[in-house]
Design a protein around this motif. Structure first.
Motif, PDB file in Angstrom:
ATOM      1  N   ILE A 246       0.879  -1.260  -0.164  1.00 39.70           N
ATOM      2  CA  ILE A 246      -0.027   0.036  -0.118  1.00 39.70           C
ATOM      3  C   ILE A 246       0.545   1.542   0.007  1.00 39.70           C
ATOM      4  O   ILE A 246       2.084   1.891   0.797  1.00 39.70           O
ATOM      5  CB  ILE A 246      -0.881   0.247   1.359  1.00 39.70           C
ATOM      6  N   THR A 247       0.212   2.569  -0.481  1.00 41.96           N
ATOM      7  CA  THR A 247       1.545   3.502  -0.979  1.00 41.96           C
ATOM      8  C   THR A 247       0.672   4.472   0.154  1.00 41.96           C
ATOM      9  O   THR A 247       0.050   5.264   0.123  1.00 41.96           O
ATOM     10  CB  THR A 247       0.993   4.297  -2.329  1.00 41.96           C
ATOM     11  N   TRP A 248       1.279   4.556   1.051  1.00 41.82           N
ATOM     12  CA  TRP A 248       1.112   5.513   2.073  1.00 41.82           C
ATOM     13  C   TRP A 248       0.955   6.495   2.063  1.00 41.82           C
ATOM     14  O   TRP A 248       0.476   7.404   2.522  1.00 41.82           O
ATOM     15  CB  TRP A 248       1.818   4.652   3.774  1.00 41.82           C
ATOM     16  N   GLU A 249       1.812   6.955   1.458  1.00 43.05           N
ATOM     17  CA  GLU A 249       2.156   8.307   1.040  1.00 43.05           C
ATOM     18  C   GLU A 249       1.349   9.280   0.067  1.00 43.05           C
ATOM     19  O   GLU A 249       0.734  10.351   0.215  1.00 43.05           O
ATOM     20  CB  GLU A 249       3.428   8.692   0.270  1.00 43.05           C
ATOM     21  N   ALA A 250       0.459   8.311  -0.366  1.00 45.22           N
ATOM     22  CA  ALA A 250      -0.546   8.852  -0.991  1.00 45.22           C
ATOM     23  C   ALA A 250      -1.873   9.010  -0.636  1.00 45.22           C
ATOM     24  O   ALA A 250      -2.475  10.327   0.001  1.00 45.22           O
ATOM     25  CB  ALA A 250      -0.790   7.788  -2.668  1.00 45.22           C
ATOM     26  N   HIS A 251      -2.330   8.234   0.644  1.00 46.29           N
ATOM     27  CA  HIS A 251      -3.175   7.902   2.371  1.00 46.29           C
ATOM     28  C   HIS A 251      -2.879   9.622   2.630  1.00 46.29           C
ATOM     29  O   HIS A 251      -3.998  10.541   3.195  1.00 46.29           O
ATOM     30  CB  HIS A 251      -3.407   6.693   2.461  1.00 46.29           C
ATOM     31  N   VAL A 252      -1.552   9.732   3.431  1.00 47.80           N
ATOM     32  CA  VAL A 252      -1.135  10.483   3.861  1.00 47.80           C
ATOM     33  C   VAL A 252      -1.302  12.351   2.940  1.00 47.80           C
ATOM     34  O   VAL A 252      -2.112  12.968   3.546  1.00 47.80           O
ATOM     35  CB  VAL A 252      -0.004  10.292   4.759  1.00 47.80           C
ATOM     36  N   GLY A 253      -0.528  12.293   1.989  1.00 52.16           N
ATOM     37  CA  GLY A 253      -1.409  13.431   1.318  1.00 52.16           C
ATOM     38  C   GLY A 253      -2.346  13.408   0.916  1.00 52.16           C
ATOM     39  O   GLY A 253      -2.254  14.994   1.202  1.00 52.16           O
ATOM     40  N   GLY A 254      -3.719  13.015   0.574  1.00 52.63           N
ATOM     41  CA  GLY A 254      -4.573  12.963   0.130  1.00 52.63           C
ATOM     42  C   GLY A 254      -5.514  13.031   1.117  1.00 52.63           C
ATOM     43  O   GLY A 254      -5.928  14.577   1.237  1.00 52.63           O
ATOM     44  N   LEU A 255      -4.929  13.185   3.032  1.00 50.80           N
ATOM     45  CA  LEU A 255      -5.600  13.022   3.373  1.00 50.80           C
ATOM     46  C   LEU A 255      -5.604  14.505   4.065  1.00 50.80           C
ATOM     47  O   LEU A 255      -6.076  15.229   4.368  1.00 50.80           O
ATOM     48  CB  LEU A 255      -5.236  12.760   4.919  1.00 50.80           C
ATOM     49  N   ILE A 256      -4.127  15.328   3.733  1.00 57.70           N
ATOM     50  CA  ILE A 256      -4.447  16.543   4.392  1.00 57.70           C
ATOM     51  C   ILE A 256      -4.481  17.348   3.931  1.00 57.70           C
ATOM     52  O   ILE A 256      -5.290  18.179   4.201  1.00 57.70           O
ATOM     53  CB  ILE A 256      -2.743  16.268   4.824  1.00 57.70           C
ATOM     54  N   ALA A 257      -4.182  17.471   2.397  1.00 51.57           N
ATOM     55  CA  ALA A 257      -5.033  18.380   1.725  1.00 51.57           C
ATOM     56  C   ALA A 257      -6.361  18.592   1.712  1.00 51.57           C
ATOM     57  O   ALA A 257      -6.838  19.604   2.226  1.00 51.57           O
ATOM     58  CB  ALA A 257      -4.737  17.908  -0.012  1.00 51.57           C
ATOM     59  N   GLY A 258      -7.326  16.517   1.806  1.00 50.54           N
ATOM     60  CA  GLY A 258      -8.443  17.180   1.949  1.00 50.54           C
ATOM     61  C   GLY A 258      -9.031  18.043   3.206  1.00 50.54           C
ATOM     62  O   GLY A 258     -10.359  18.714   2.881  1.00 50.54           O
ATOM     63  N   VAL A 259      -8.510  17.802   4.390  1.00 57.79           N
ATOM     64  CA  VAL A 259      -9.073  18.691   5.843  1.00 57.79           C
ATOM     65  C   VAL A 259      -8.743  19.988   4.925  1.00 57.79           C
ATOM     66  O   VAL A 259      -9.599  20.858   5.784  1.00 57.79           O
ATOM     67  CB  VAL A 259      -7.852  18.189   6.664  1.00 57.79           C
ATOM     68  N   CYS A 281      -7.618  26.527  -1.947  1.00 56.45           N
ATOM     69  CA  CYS A 281      -7.149  26.107  -2.739  1.00 56.45           C
ATOM     70  C   CYS A 281      -6.343  26.044  -3.580  1.00 56.45           C
ATOM     71  O   CYS A 281      -5.142  25.015  -4.237  1.00 56.45           O
ATOM     72  CB  CYS A 281      -8.166  25.683  -4.058  1.00 56.45           C
ATOM     73  N   ALA A 282      -5.709  26.968  -4.678  1.00 46.65           N
ATOM     74  CA  ALA A 282      -4.178  27.623  -4.734  1.00 46.65           C
ATOM     75  C   ALA A 282      -3.671  27.348  -4.071  1.00 46.65           C
ATOM     76  O   ALA A 282      -1.552  27.127  -4.385  1.00 46.65           O
ATOM     77  CB  ALA A 282      -4.476  29.284  -4.995  1.00 46.65           C
ATOM     78  N   LEU A 283      -3.101  27.675  -2.699  1.00 41.24           N
ATOM     79  CA  LEU A 283      -2.114  27.196  -1.376  1.00 41.24           C
ATOM     80  C   LEU A 283      -2.202  26.102  -1.966  1.00 41.24           C
ATOM     81  O   LEU A 283      -0.829  25.476  -2.051  1.00 41.24           O
ATOM     82  CB  LEU A 283      -2.920  27.932  -0.333  1.00 41.24           C
ATOM     83  N   VAL A 284      -3.179  25.195  -1.918  1.00 39.95           N
ATOM     84  CA  VAL A 284      -2.383  24.287  -1.585  1.00 39.95           C
ATOM     85  C   VAL A 284      -2.295  23.419  -3.468  1.00 39.95           C
ATOM     86  O   VAL A 284      -0.541  22.105  -2.980  1.00 39.95           O
ATOM     87  CB  VAL A 284      -4.259  22.754  -1.387  1.00 39.95           C
TER      88      VAL A 284
END
Length: 300
Positions: A246-259, A281-284
């Protein structure tokens, strides 16, 4: 006996004409529209914040002098309320399923679409160096829709349908789509930054984890019981760090951006809501691009 024209009838015992309703010329009235000044009868009067307005002015505006768009119902985040609140979710489901079927028919496409930092590909001879660092930026996006196993796509699509539909209804289509795409891209960027350059990765879960994070923020904003989504998120995070492959990096990156995006979406002050949401959105996006550029420079 001659008929007097509408709007020119004289009151009894007076030479002053009595106005008649512009929509019903046979009805005398002493009321006029506060916006256009035309006389209106009781049947045509529409109550406004000050006085009464005629039906035409109400249709052209909102009854308060604002633009017609101001009267349209809005979502919690300020988006337009759509007839089908799951349309974008359905489209995203269709894209993911279409890519999965395409890869199932042509397995060789996985290598061309997967997220790869920089690696030597020996086929076809004489071989070549492939990856995002070699200018194949599309891999950051195509990997967001890539699944290789039935179980993988089943779990992701279940999460997309369950979480995505609620978020699309709460945020509106454009805001929801921005959340999904930026979360997925952030997951791909973090994978590109941390994972080994020659490690191929599928980043479809990054966007779904962004929906998890956004759902938690939304439920907090609406004072809902957060325990169900937090428990589900905790279970998924356990799987993320304990299961192999499992690519945990994608999970963590997506989670942080979503929050982060969801906080900007649902907590933006009403008077400058669009500016705050667009700025978040621009900052992310800017942070994501900075990660990608920095990693590319380190690999080349």
């Amino acid at each position: 006996m001659d008929q007097q024209p509408p709007g020119d009838r004289a009151a009894a015992g007076s030479g002053v004409p009595t106005p008649t309703c512009y929509r019903h010329p046979d009805r005398e009235t002493g009321i006029s529209c506060t916006r256009c000044g035309r006389p209106i009868c009781p049947e045509c009067m529409v109550s406004a914040s000050v006085g009464f307005q005629c039906p035409d002015c109400v249709r052209q505006g909102t009854g308060t002098g604002h633009h017609p768009a101001a009267a349209r119902p809005r979502t919690l985040a300020g988006g337009s309320v759509a007839a089908d609140p799951r349309l974008v979710t359905k489209i995203l489901l269709g894209i993911n399923l279409a890519v999965f079927l395409l890869v199932s028919v042509r397995p060789g496409l996985v290598g061309d679409l997967t997220l790869l930092g920089r690696a030597w590909d020996p086929s076809p001879p004489p071989g070549s160096i492939e990856g995002v660092a070699e200018g194949q930026w599309y891999r950051l996006v195509t990997s967001m829709f890539l699944h290789q196993e039935v179980v993988h796509i089943a779990f992701n699509m279940l999460g997309l349908w369950w979480l995505g539909g609620q978020l699309e209804a709460a945020l509106g289509r454009s805001r929801y789509l921005a959340l999904y795409l930026l979360s997925g891209l952030a997951g791909s960027a973090l994978t590109y930054l941390i994972a080994a350059p020659n490690q191929g990765s599928l980043g479809a879960s990054g966007a779904v984890y962004g929906l998890f994070g956004a759902t938690a923020v939304l439920m907090r904003r609406m004072n809902y019981d957060m325990r169900p989504v937090l428990v589900l998120l905790a279970i998924n995070m356990v799987f993320t760090f304990t299961w192999g492959g499992i690519t945990w990096e994608a999970h963590v990156g997506g989670l942080i951006a979503g929050v982060v995006i969801a906080v900007g979406m649902v907590h933006a002050p009403r008077e400058r809501r669009t500016a705050v949401q667009a700025g978040t959105c621009a900052l992310v996006l800017l942070a994501t691009v900075a990660i990608i550029v920095a990693r590319t420079m380190s690999l080349t």
